[in-house]
Design an enzyme around this catalytic site. Sequence first.
Site, PDB file in Angstrom:
ATOM      1  CD  GLU A 328      -3.102  -0.342   2.312  1.00  0.00           C
ATOM      2  OE1 GLU A 328      -3.970  -0.944   2.136  1.00  0.00           O
ATOM      3  OE2 GLU A 328      -2.455   0.200   3.404  1.00  0.00           O
ATOM      4  CB  CYS A 329       0.678   4.339   0.143  1.00  0.00           C
ATOM      5  SG  CYS A 329       1.167   6.155  -0.332  1.00  0.00           S
ATOM      6  N   GLY A 330       3.683   3.412   0.327  1.00  0.00           N
ATOM      7  CA  GLY A 330       4.630   3.247   0.186  1.00  0.00           C
ATOM      8  C   GLY A 330       5.124   1.896   0.497  1.00  0.00           C
TER       9      GLY A 330
END
Length: 442
Positions: A328-330
């Site tokens: 997720e994201c990072g």
Amino acid sequence: MRPTPGLLISAPASGSGKTTVMLGLCRALVEDGLAVQPFKSGPDYIDPAFHRAACGRASFNLDSWAMDGALLDAIAAQGQDADMVLAEGAMGLFDGAARDGASGNGASADIARRMGWPVVLVVDVSGQAQSAAAVAEGFRRLRLDLPFAGVILNRVASPRHERLVRDGMAAAGLTVLGALPRRPDLSLPERHLGLVQAGEHGDLAAILTRYAAFVRDHVDLAAIRAAAGGCARPVGEGMAIAPPAQRIAWAQDAAFSFTYPHLLAAWRRAGAEILPFSPLADEAPAAEADLVWLPGGYPELHAGRLAAAEAFRAGLRRHAEDRPVYGECGGYMALGEGLIDAQGARHRMAGLLGLVTSHADRRLHLGYRQARLLAPAVGHAAGAVLRGHEFHYSTVVEQPDAPLAHVMDPDGVTQAETGSWRGRVAGTFFHFVAPQRGAEAA
């Protein structure tokens, strides 16, 4: 069962001092012997860690756009054994998405009304005196069905300034619960996604003690406790969010720390086992894990160490040969081929996806997201609809893999950040909050 009395700490706008008041109240009331259950309104994964440090209890997010009513009620029930609930709002009291979700538009006011928690409005009175009452009165009267406890004045310049502001509040019939003088030395440091994380403050206990003393000196704690209220809510199986796997290897360190506590709590309740590991310590995910999950965080601040983490990278590759990996994201950025940092240097990432992202060209991506999966992910089949939130500054340089989801904002506008997948590896930029119950495949 009698509901635990609570208050929602909000403000007219971001930067008014909500977090200072929240943390000071939490720690002061705990020092007085109360069990305080903290919550955070909206999609924030940094403030809850500070809440936990102040209260000694896990803080949970309550999000009226991404969560349906049953889930909100089930999460709020985590405070049933506490003496008092304190919930911190996000942005301004009425700020939310343009369109309502299952139970509201994400505004803190939705949570206060649903739970019956009276609002304590933190008003930054710098640059005004009696006029501050007009602001507070407008917030009290905009929604007359909203319980309202009173105001805490913040950034008061002098005793005379405080008297003038109090005179205005008294004329409007508003209760003043406290008045905080200007204290720039009590502000917490920030970076591009919000406050520097709680775990990075070596002196956090001392900071919280100072916050408590500050609040104790300038806020009427007896009046705060007396103002708390709540309404009984039914609690069914709203916390039943199916875990994506039985044994989940969960990345957890300074680079990967953005986690919604309600998800882990729900998965554990369903019998799942969470197996933490640290990519920054060059740890491989547990060999027995059924799924590896890399949450969001700050990989861009630790890109060099991640690039050198050979055991971590090799462990991911072994796992991805026959079991799913999700980011997720990072975490999504860390699964890609490369990450370009703010100085323009490119760092090698895991290479399980073709994604290349850059922080050298910063662009804000912020808002609620609704995603219809185009391929299986996070324990959901293709066609499932997930609700979540996106907040990052990275830009996509390359994304050669198949899109993972059709992603829209609350207004129904299609977003370019679709996520991607390759084999058993998938990732997205948005943080998953909850499934949209009853959503059918297109």
